[in-house]
Design an enzyme around this catalytic site. Structure first.
Site, PDB file in Angstrom:
ATOM      1  N   TYR A   1     -29.246  41.831  39.668  1.00 35.02           N
ATOM      2  CA  TYR A   1     -28.713  42.809  38.997  1.00 35.02           C
ATOM      3  C   TYR A   1     -29.660  43.706  38.503  1.00 35.02           C
ATOM      4  O   TYR A   1     -30.616  43.742  38.130  1.00 35.02           O
ATOM      5  CB  TYR A   1     -28.033  42.208  37.536  1.00 35.02           C
ATOM      6  CG  TYR A   1     -26.652  41.502  37.952  1.00 35.02           C
ATOM      7  CD1 TYR A   1     -26.147  41.279  39.228  1.00 35.02           C
ATOM      8  CD2 TYR A   1     -26.012  40.627  36.826  1.00 35.02           C
ATOM      9  CE1 TYR A   1     -25.020  40.603  39.332  1.00 35.02           C
ATOM     10  CE2 TYR A   1     -25.106  39.738  37.352  1.00 35.02           C
ATOM     11  CZ  TYR A   1     -24.371  39.819  38.310  1.00 35.02           C
ATOM     12  OH  TYR A   1     -23.334  38.946  38.723  1.00 35.02           O
TER      13      TYR A   1
ATOM     14  N   SER B   1     -15.037  40.074  36.912  1.00 36.67           N
ATOM     15  CA  SER B   1     -14.214  41.497  37.161  1.00 36.67           C
ATOM     16  C   SER B   1     -12.908  41.029  36.573  1.00 36.67           C
ATOM     17  O   SER B   1     -11.894  41.632  37.399  1.00 36.67           O
ATOM     18  CB  SER B   1     -14.266  42.210  38.326  1.00 36.67           C
ATOM     19  OG  SER B   1     -15.615  42.725  38.701  1.00 36.67           O
ATOM     20  N   PRO B   2     -12.687  40.643  35.302  1.00 33.15           N
ATOM     21  CA  PRO B   2     -11.488  40.169  34.864  1.00 33.15           C
ATOM     22  C   PRO B   2     -10.528  41.464  34.630  1.00 33.15           C
ATOM     23  O   PRO B   2      -9.311  41.296  34.688  1.00 33.15           O
ATOM     24  CB  PRO B   2     -11.578  39.767  33.374  1.00 33.15           C
ATOM     25  CG  PRO B   2     -13.168  40.291  32.920  1.00 33.15           C
ATOM     26  CD  PRO B   2     -13.713  40.309  34.208  1.00 33.15           C
ATOM     27  N   LEU B   3     -11.372  42.662  34.415  1.00 31.20           N
ATOM     28  CA  LEU B   3     -10.221  43.869  34.251  1.00 31.20           C
ATOM     29  C   LEU B   3     -10.316  44.571  35.832  1.00 31.20           C
ATOM     30  O   LEU B   3     -10.148  45.967  35.606  1.00 31.20           O
ATOM     31  CB  LEU B   3     -10.810  44.939  33.361  1.00 31.20           C
ATOM     32  CG  LEU B   3     -10.810  44.236  31.767  1.00 31.20           C
ATOM     33  CD1 LEU B   3     -11.270  44.880  30.941  1.00 31.20           C
ATOM     34  CD2 LEU B   3      -9.393  43.521  31.484  1.00 31.20           C
TER      35      LEU B   3
ATOM     36  N   GLY C   1     -13.013  45.609  37.166  1.00 31.63           N
ATOM     37  CA  GLY C   1     -14.245  46.596  37.100  1.00 31.63           C
ATOM     38  C   GLY C   1     -13.670  47.621  36.335  1.00 31.63           C
ATOM     39  O   GLY C   1     -14.091  48.735  36.901  1.00 31.63           O
ATOM     40  N   GLY C   2     -12.672  47.788  35.784  1.00 28.92           N
ATOM     41  CA  GLY C   2     -11.807  48.836  35.237  1.00 28.92           C
ATOM     42  C   GLY C   2     -10.988  49.620  36.146  1.00 28.92           C
ATOM     43  O   GLY C   2     -10.075  50.388  35.632  1.00 28.92           O
TER      44      GLY C   2
ATOM     45  N   PHE D   1      -7.218  50.275  35.028  1.00 26.11           N
ATOM     46  CA  PHE D   1      -6.704  51.396  34.295  1.00 26.11           C
ATOM     47  C   PHE D   1      -6.759  52.777  34.778  1.00 26.11           C
ATOM     48  O   PHE D   1      -6.294  53.673  34.272  1.00 26.11           O
ATOM     49  CB  PHE D   1      -7.610  51.212  32.981  1.00 26.11           C
ATOM     50  CG  PHE D   1      -7.685  49.968  32.699  1.00 26.11           C
ATOM     51  CD1 PHE D   1      -6.649  49.163  32.016  1.00 26.11           C
ATOM     52  CD2 PHE D   1      -8.982  49.126  32.419  1.00 26.11           C
ATOM     53  CE1 PHE D   1      -6.658  47.990  31.500  1.00 26.11           C
ATOM     54  CE2 PHE D   1      -9.116  47.935  31.959  1.00 26.11           C
ATOM     55  CZ  PHE D   1      -8.091  47.317  31.396  1.00 26.11           C
TER      56      PHE D   1
ATOM     57  N   GLU E   1      -6.600  55.605  38.369  1.00 29.54           N
ATOM     58  CA  GLU E   1      -5.778  55.988  39.748  1.00 29.54           C
ATOM     59  C   GLU E   1      -6.148  55.210  40.903  1.00 29.54           C
ATOM     60  O   GLU E   1      -5.220  55.004  41.761  1.00 29.54           O
ATOM     61  CB  GLU E   1      -5.959  57.332  39.919  1.00 29.54           C
ATOM     62  CG  GLU E   1      -5.669  58.358  38.761  1.00 29.54           C
ATOM     63  CD  GLU E   1      -4.089  58.466  38.450  1.00 29.54           C
ATOM     64  OE1 GLU E   1      -3.456  58.187  39.345  1.00 29.54           O
ATOM     65  OE2 GLU E   1      -4.013  58.391  37.116  1.00 29.54           O
TER      66      GLU E   1
HETATM   67  N1  LIG Z   1     -20.218  36.333  40.751  1.00 29.68           N
HETATM   68  C1  LIG Z   1     -20.055  37.454  41.484  1.00 29.68           C
HETATM   69  O1  LIG Z   1     -20.064  37.633  42.546  1.00 29.68           O
HETATM   70  C2  LIG Z   1     -19.796  38.616  40.428  1.00 29.68           C
HETATM   71  C3  LIG Z   1     -19.531  39.746  40.972  1.00 29.68           C
HETATM   72  C4  LIG Z   1     -19.270  41.166  40.175  1.00 29.68           C
HETATM   73  C5  LIG Z   1     -19.523  40.567  38.809  1.00 29.68           C
HETATM   74  N2  LIG Z   1     -19.975  39.588  38.263  1.00 29.68           N
HETATM   75  C6  LIG Z   1     -20.226  39.362  36.835  1.00 29.68           C
HETATM   76  O2  LIG Z   1     -18.859  39.781  35.998  1.00 29.68           O
HETATM   77  C7  LIG Z   1     -19.157  40.576  35.156  1.00 29.68           C
HETATM   78  C8  LIG Z   1     -17.925  41.294  34.833  1.00 29.68           C
HETATM   79  O3  LIG Z   1     -17.772  42.221  35.798  1.00 29.68           O
HETATM   80  P1  LIG Z   1     -17.138  43.351  35.836  1.00 29.68           P
HETATM   81  O4  LIG Z   1     -18.334  44.540  34.976  1.00 29.68           O
HETATM   82  O5  LIG Z   1     -16.827  44.325  37.132  1.00 29.68           O
HETATM   83  O6  LIG Z   1     -15.896  43.209  34.781  1.00 29.68           O
HETATM   84  P2  LIG Z   1     -14.501  44.082  34.170  1.00 29.68           P
HETATM   85  O7  LIG Z   1     -14.543  43.778  32.749  1.00 29.68           O
HETATM   86  O8  LIG Z   1     -13.558  43.582  34.934  1.00 29.68           O
HETATM   87  O9  LIG Z   1     -14.954  45.530  34.250  1.00 29.68           O
HETATM   88  C9  LIG Z   1     -15.861  46.258  33.601  1.00 29.68           C
HETATM   89  C10 LIG Z   1     -15.751  47.767  33.692  1.00 29.68           C
HETATM   90  O10 LIG Z   1     -14.336  48.229  33.421  1.00 29.68           O
HETATM   91  C11 LIG Z   1     -14.596  49.292  32.605  1.00 29.68           C
HETATM   92  N3  LIG Z   1     -13.447  49.028  31.264  1.00 29.68           N
HETATM   93  C12 LIG Z   1     -13.339  48.096  30.631  1.00 29.68           C
HETATM   94  N4  LIG Z   1     -12.280  48.284  29.662  1.00 29.68           N
HETATM   95  C13 LIG Z   1     -11.705  49.458  30.280  1.00 29.68           C
HETATM   96  C14 LIG Z   1     -10.486  50.310  29.490  1.00 29.68           C
HETATM   97  N5  LIG Z   1      -9.963  49.799  28.702  1.00 29.68           N
HETATM   98  N6  LIG Z   1     -10.492  51.403  30.306  1.00 29.68           N
HETATM   99  C15 LIG Z   1     -11.100  51.798  31.209  1.00 29.68           C
HETATM  100  N7  LIG Z   1     -12.243  51.031  31.809  1.00 29.68           N
HETATM  101  C16 LIG Z   1     -12.449  49.883  31.179  1.00 29.68           C
HETATM  102  C17 LIG Z   1     -15.840  49.038  31.865  1.00 29.68           C
HETATM  103  O11 LIG Z   1     -16.411  50.520  31.408  1.00 29.68           O
HETATM  104  P3  LIG Z   1     -17.206  50.928  30.026  1.00 29.68           P
HETATM  105  O12 LIG Z   1     -18.499  50.137  30.033  1.00 29.68           O
HETATM  106  O13 LIG Z   1     -16.797  52.153  29.853  1.00 29.68           O
HETATM  107  O14 LIG Z   1     -16.103  49.990  28.959  1.00 29.68           O
HETATM  108  C18 LIG Z   1     -16.769  48.548  33.022  1.00 29.68           C
HETATM  109  O15 LIG Z   1     -17.049  49.666  34.054  1.00 29.68           O
HETATM  110  C19 LIG Z   1     -20.415  41.083  35.628  1.00 29.68           C
HETATM  111  O16 LIG Z   1     -21.221  41.841  34.609  1.00 29.68           O
HETATM  112  C20 LIG Z   1     -21.237  39.853  36.282  1.00 29.68           C
HETATM  113  O17 LIG Z   1     -21.897  39.447  35.243  1.00 29.68           O
HETATM  114  C21 LIG Z   1     -20.154  38.479  39.256  1.00 29.68           C
END
Ligand SMILES: NC(=O)c1ccc[n+]([C@@H]2O[C@H](COP(=O)([O-])OP(=O)(O)OC[C@H]3O[C@@H](n4cnc5c(N)ncnc54)[C@H](OP(=O)(O)O)[C@@H]3O)[C@@H](O)[C@H]2O)c1
Length: 297
Positions: free
Chosen positions: A53, A210-212, A214-215, A218, A220
């Protein structure tokens, strides 16, 4: 916040914080200390890392905060991953992105993670992605040795199919305690492709990356049907779309563990609300319908 038991003497918080999106160009150690503090005050005590990372930088970033807060290590659980080899100026010998699960590489990667994180053990080590060349005998022996020496407490995998999981487990005397996979309203397929069913059958709690989306849920780039449905439910439940999207995952009886990635403290606080929001059955299905793009058969 509830703890999710992954082994008799080991649990992760029901929501885990993932550090993938940290970037030293945009955040200072003070910023990330504030995120860690907020997580802890909300009951999120588990942090998800990977060696790669932020161009192989975030473990050391986190490790510097651990070094300046000597009591912190005891309060948290650290999950990290190994296996992906990225093209990076820090890795001049890597000419093509690839996966390496040789004994040498896994051992080297764990030693590096320990050094960077300023810790003498990892709570969980995950194999980041399956490789066609992964030799389960060699990997099982290596992982077992790492557990035996106390450098790693528990092992697991990420992005493995049920078959890949079973193959590796068949060579191990110790259990793989999780499979970290992608699942969100924009990507509901693990609910029906056997991934979640397999883990549920084996009583293994999945970590969800990426439960959301990755944003993307929310904005387009995501599906308008999902956004519209979330909007309706926002009014009904008086919470934000992020809370609803996480509550949708948490309603699954297999006890999914979302790994959230926001860099905003208010959104971490919002995520915690999802753990006490019980979506009504038909609201869950209305989101599922939007996610599938059609009603269930
Ligand atoms: N094992 C794997 O292959 C793998 C792959 C990918 C990720 N991961 C792990 O999973 C973790 C989470 O992944 P993720 O970051 O993609 O998770 P996520 O929680 O789905 O997405 C986070 C992103 O969504 C945005 N977001 C959150 N709430 C929002 C809202 N209400 N409106 C608009 N945008 C919003 C955040 O922006 P803001 O920061 O501005 O809130 C951030 O850019 C990573 O940190 C990593 O540890 C693992």
């Amino acid at each position: 916040m509830k703890q999710c038991q992954l082994a008799p003497d080991f649990s992760l918080s029901q929501i885990v914080y993932g550090v993938w999106r940290w970037d030293e160009k945009n955040q200072t150690e003070k910023d990330i200390s504030a995120i860690i503090e907020s997580c802890l005050s909300l009951g999120i005590d588990s942090f998800d890392h990977a060696d790669i990372y932020n161009d192989y930088g975030n473990e050391a970033f986190f490790g510097r905060v651990l070094k300046t807060n000597p009591g912190l290590r005891k309060q948290i659980k650290i999950v990290t991953k190994c296996g992906i080899q990225l093209l990076s100026q820090k890795k001049p010998l890597t000419k093509v992105k690839h996966y390496d699960y040789s004994r040498e590489h896994i051992t080297y990667s764990v030693e590096n993670s320990l050094r960077h994180l300023n810790t003498d053990f990892l709570d969980v080590l995950l194999l980041h992605r399956p490789s066609p060349l992964l030799n389960p005998d060699e990997v099982a022996e290596t992982l077992s040795d790492l557990v035996l020496t106390g450098k790693v407490r528990y092992i697991g995998v990420s992005n493995f199919t049920p078959q890949q999981f079973q193959l590796l487990q068949s060579r191990l005397d110790i259990p793989l305690i999780t499979n970290q996979i992608e699942l969100n309203l924009n990507h509901p397929f693990p609910l029906t492709d056997g991934s979640i069913d397999f883990l549920f059958k084996e009583k293994i709690k999945p970590m969800i990356w990426s439960p959301l989306g990755g944003g993307s849920i929310f904005n387009e780039t995501g599906n308008a049907l999902i956004r519209n449905k979330l909007q309706v439910l926002e009014d009904k439940y008086q919470v934000g779309a992020d809370v609803l999207s996480l509550a949708w995952l948490l309603k699954h009886p297999a006890q999914l563990i979302p790994v959230i990635g926001t860099n905003q403290v208010e959104r971490i606080q919002a995520a915690v609300k999802s753990t006490s929001l019980a979506l009504e059955l038909q609201d869950w299905f209305s989101l599922y319908e939007a996610s599938l793009g059609n009603e269930v058969p």
